[in-house]
Design a protein around this motif. Structure first.
Motif, mmCIF file in Angstrom:
data_model
loop_
_atom_site.group_PDB
_atom_site.id
_atom_site.type_symbol
_atom_site.label_atom_id
_atom_site.label_comp_id
_atom_site.label_asym_id
_atom_site.label_seq_id
_atom_site.Cartn_x
_atom_site.Cartn_y
_atom_site.Cartn_z
ATOM 1 N N GLN A 1 72.256 -16.364 28.244
ATOM 2 C CA GLN A 1 71.978 -15.009 28.689
ATOM 3 C C GLN A 1 70.792 -14.435 27.920
ATOM 4 O O GLN A 1 70.500 -14.849 26.787
ATOM 5 C CB GLN A 1 73.204 -14.124 28.482
ATOM 6 N N ALA A 2 70.140 -13.488 28.532
ATOM 7 C CA ALA A 2 69.035 -12.808 27.869
ATOM 8 C C ALA A 2 69.500 -12.245 26.529
ATOM 9 O O ALA A 2 70.604 -11.692 26.430
ATOM 10 C CB ALA A 2 68.494 -11.692 28.755
ATOM 11 N N GLY A 3 68.653 -12.422 25.516
ATOM 12 C CA GLY A 3 69.005 -12.003 24.171
ATOM 13 C C GLY A 3 69.657 -13.087 23.341
ATOM 14 O O GLY A 3 69.802 -12.933 22.124
ATOM 15 N N GLY A 4 70.019 -14.165 23.980
ATOM 16 C CA GLY A 4 70.674 -15.262 23.280
ATOM 17 C C GLY A 4 69.689 -16.198 22.612
ATOM 18 O O GLY A 4 68.474 -15.956 22.605
ATOM 19 N N SER A 5 70.245 -17.281 22.045
ATOM 20 C CA SER A 5 69.445 -18.231 21.280
ATOM 21 C C SER A 5 69.741 -19.665 21.709
ATOM 22 O O SER A 5 70.854 -19.976 22.173
ATOM 23 C CB SER A 5 69.736 -18.101 19.781
ATOM 24 N N PRO B 1 64.334 -13.735 30.329
ATOM 25 C CA PRO B 1 64.297 -14.502 31.585
ATOM 26 C C PRO B 1 62.962 -15.209 31.802
ATOM 27 O O PRO B 1 62.932 -16.315 32.371
ATOM 28 C CB PRO B 1 64.557 -13.433 32.648
ATOM 29 N N GLU B 2 61.886 -14.609 31.331
ATOM 30 C CA GLU B 2 60.567 -15.232 31.509
ATOM 31 C C GLU B 2 60.353 -16.462 30.629
ATOM 32 O O GLU B 2 59.336 -17.152 30.762
ATOM 33 C CB GLU B 2 59.437 -14.225 31.278
ATOM 34 N N ASP B 3 61.293 -16.736 29.746
ATOM 35 C CA ASP B 3 61.238 -17.976 28.958
ATOM 36 C C ASP B 3 61.813 -19.157 29.739
ATOM 37 O O ASP B 3 61.743 -20.299 29.262
ATOM 38 C CB ASP B 3 62.017 -17.822 27.647
ATOM 39 N N THR B 4 62.388 -18.890 30.890
ATOM 40 C CA THR B 4 62.951 -19.960 31.702
ATOM 41 C C THR B 4 61.872 -20.958 32.097
ATOM 42 O O THR B 4 60.832 -20.585 32.658
ATOM 43 C CB THR B 4 63.602 -19.380 32.978
ATOM 44 N N ALA B 5 62.119 -22.222 31.764
ATOM 45 C CA ALA B 5 61.122 -23.269 32.039
ATOM 46 C C ALA B 5 61.694 -24.612 31.606
ATOM 47 O O ALA B 5 62.731 -24.674 30.933
ATOM 48 C CB ALA B 5 59.835 -22.997 31.273
ATOM 49 N N VAL B 6 60.989 -25.660 31.981
ATOM 50 C CA VAL B 6 61.244 -26.971 31.398
ATOM 51 C C VAL B 6 60.365 -27.078 30.156
ATOM 52 O O VAL B 6 59.157 -26.836 30.222
ATOM 53 C CB VAL B 6 60.917 -28.104 32.384
ATOM 54 N N TYR B 7 61.000 -27.394 29.054
ATOM 55 C CA TYR B 7 60.297 -27.483 27.777
ATOM 56 C C TYR B 7 60.054 -28.954 27.432
ATOM 57 O O TYR B 7 60.977 -29.781 27.514
ATOM 58 C CB TYR B 7 61.111 -26.804 26.677
ATOM 59 N N TYR B 8 58.828 -29.238 27.017
ATOM 60 C CA TYR B 8 58.430 -30.586 26.661
ATOM 61 C C TYR B 8 57.941 -30.617 25.222
ATOM 62 O O TYR B 8 57.253 -29.702 24.778
ATOM 63 C CB TYR B 8 57.278 -31.068 27.554
ATOM 64 N N CYS B 9 58.276 -31.695 24.506
ATOM 65 C CA CYS B 9 57.665 -31.888 23.200
ATOM 66 C C CYS B 9 56.593 -32.953 23.335
ATOM 67 O O CYS B 9 56.652 -33.826 24.207
ATOM 68 C CB CYS B 9 58.693 -32.256 22.143
ATOM 69 N N ALA B 10 55.608 -32.857 22.466
ATOM 70 C CA ALA B 10 54.489 -33.783 22.521
ATOM 71 C C ALA B 10 53.901 -33.960 21.136
ATOM 72 O O ALA B 10 54.059 -33.094 20.269
ATOM 73 C CB ALA B 10 53.421 -33.266 23.487
ATOM 74 N N GLY C 1 57.478 -36.237 25.618
ATOM 75 C CA GLY C 1 58.871 -36.521 25.912
ATOM 76 C C GLY C 1 59.237 -36.001 27.286
ATOM 77 O O GLY C 1 58.493 -35.229 27.887
ATOM 78 N N LYS C 2 60.384 -36.434 27.766
ATOM 79 C CA LYS C 2 60.905 -35.860 29.001
ATOM 80 C C LYS C 2 61.361 -34.447 28.696
ATOM 81 O O LYS C 2 61.755 -34.139 27.586
ATOM 82 C CB LYS C 2 62.068 -36.697 29.523
ATOM 83 N N GLY C 3 61.281 -33.595 29.660
ATOM 84 C CA GLY C 3 61.573 -32.194 29.440
ATOM 85 C C GLY C 3 63.045 -31.893 29.337
ATOM 86 O O GLY C 3 63.912 -32.670 29.749
ATOM 87 N N THR C 4 63.310 -30.736 28.792
ATOM 88 C CA THR C 4 64.669 -30.202 28.755
ATOM 89 C C THR C 4 64.623 -28.798 29.339
ATOM 90 O O THR C 4 63.747 -28.006 28.987
ATOM 91 C CB THR C 4 65.240 -30.227 27.323
ATOM 92 N N LEU C 5 65.551 -28.510 30.242
ATOM 93 C CA LEU C 5 65.514 -27.259 30.989
ATOM 94 C C LEU C 5 66.183 -26.134 30.212
ATOM 95 O O LEU C 5 67.315 -26.263 29.747
ATOM 96 C CB LEU C 5 66.213 -27.432 32.342
ATOM 97 N N VAL C 6 65.466 -25.031 30.106
ATOM 98 C CA VAL C 6 66.001 -23.806 29.511
ATOM 99 C C VAL C 6 66.043 -22.746 30.609
ATOM 100 O O VAL C 6 65.024 -22.451 31.227
ATOM 101 C CB VAL C 6 65.118 -23.326 28.345
ATOM 102 N N THR C 7 67.231 -22.212 30.831
ATOM 103 C CA THR C 7 67.405 -21.177 31.840
ATOM 104 C C THR C 7 67.979 -19.941 31.165
ATOM 105 O O THR C 7 69.036 -20.018 30.538
ATOM 106 C CB THR C 7 68.343 -21.633 32.964
ATOM 107 N N VAL C 8 67.279 -18.819 31.291
ATOM 108 C CA VAL C 8 67.718 -17.570 30.693
ATOM 109 C C VAL C 8 68.079 -16.605 31.815
ATOM 110 O O VAL C 8 67.228 -16.231 32.619
ATOM 111 C CB VAL C 8 66.634 -16.970 29.793
ATOM 112 N N SER C 9 69.332 -16.202 31.844
ATOM 113 C CA SER C 9 69.787 -15.304 32.895
ATOM 114 C C SER C 9 69.689 -13.854 32.431
ATOM 115 O O SER C 9 69.852 -13.552 31.253
ATOM 116 C CB SER C 9 71.220 -15.626 33.289
ATOM 117 N N SER C 10 69.431 -12.973 33.388
ATOM 118 C CA SER C 10 69.288 -11.548 33.036
ATOM 119 C C SER C 10 70.613 -10.835 33.099
ATOM 120 O O SER C 10 71.612 -11.360 33.558
ATOM 121 C CB SER C 10 68.295 -10.894 33.994
#
Length: 124
Positions: free
Chosen positions: A12-16, A87-96, A115-124
């Protein structure tokens, strides 16, 4: 050489969340390690980076004071601690990783390993 990203999920928004990037197959001394993200319909963007040797860190303005990148040499692992998620942080995150400069890393150039991505989804 492998970079294995993990730690994504739904929050959720505000989370970590804390993302991890475990590197194997070589040592990454003298490398810059970075986190990038790509949201739906958008181009991939630089998020945060770290100089493996010196520990200098770099951030895109939109995540400063919320995200922290760190590295554990013994574990050959880079972390991205993400707090106050939006919510705008929602994305697939990749390390390189790349034998490149901080400036080129910010532009997404010179990253030799992804690396292959990992999905981060932030709900409002």
């Amino acid at each position: 050489v492998q970079l294995q990203a993990s730690g994504g999920g739904l929050v959720q928004a505000g989370g970590s969340l804390r993302l991890s990037c475990a590197a194997s197959g070589r040592t990454f001394s003298n490398y810059h390690m970075g986190w990038f993200r790509q949201a739906p319909g958008k181009e991939r963007e630089f998020v945060a980076g770290i100089s493996w040797n010196g520990g200098s860190t770099y951030y895109v303005d939109s995540v400063k004071d919320r995200f922290t990148i760190s590295g554990d040499n013994a574990k050959n692992t880079v972390y991205l601690q993400m707090n106050s998620l939006k919510p705008e942080d929602t994305a697939v995150y990749y390390c390189a990783g790349g034998l490149t400069t901080a400036q080129r890393m910010r532009q997404g150039y010179g990253m030799d390993y992804w690396g292959k991505g990992t999905l981060v989804t932030v709900s409002s």
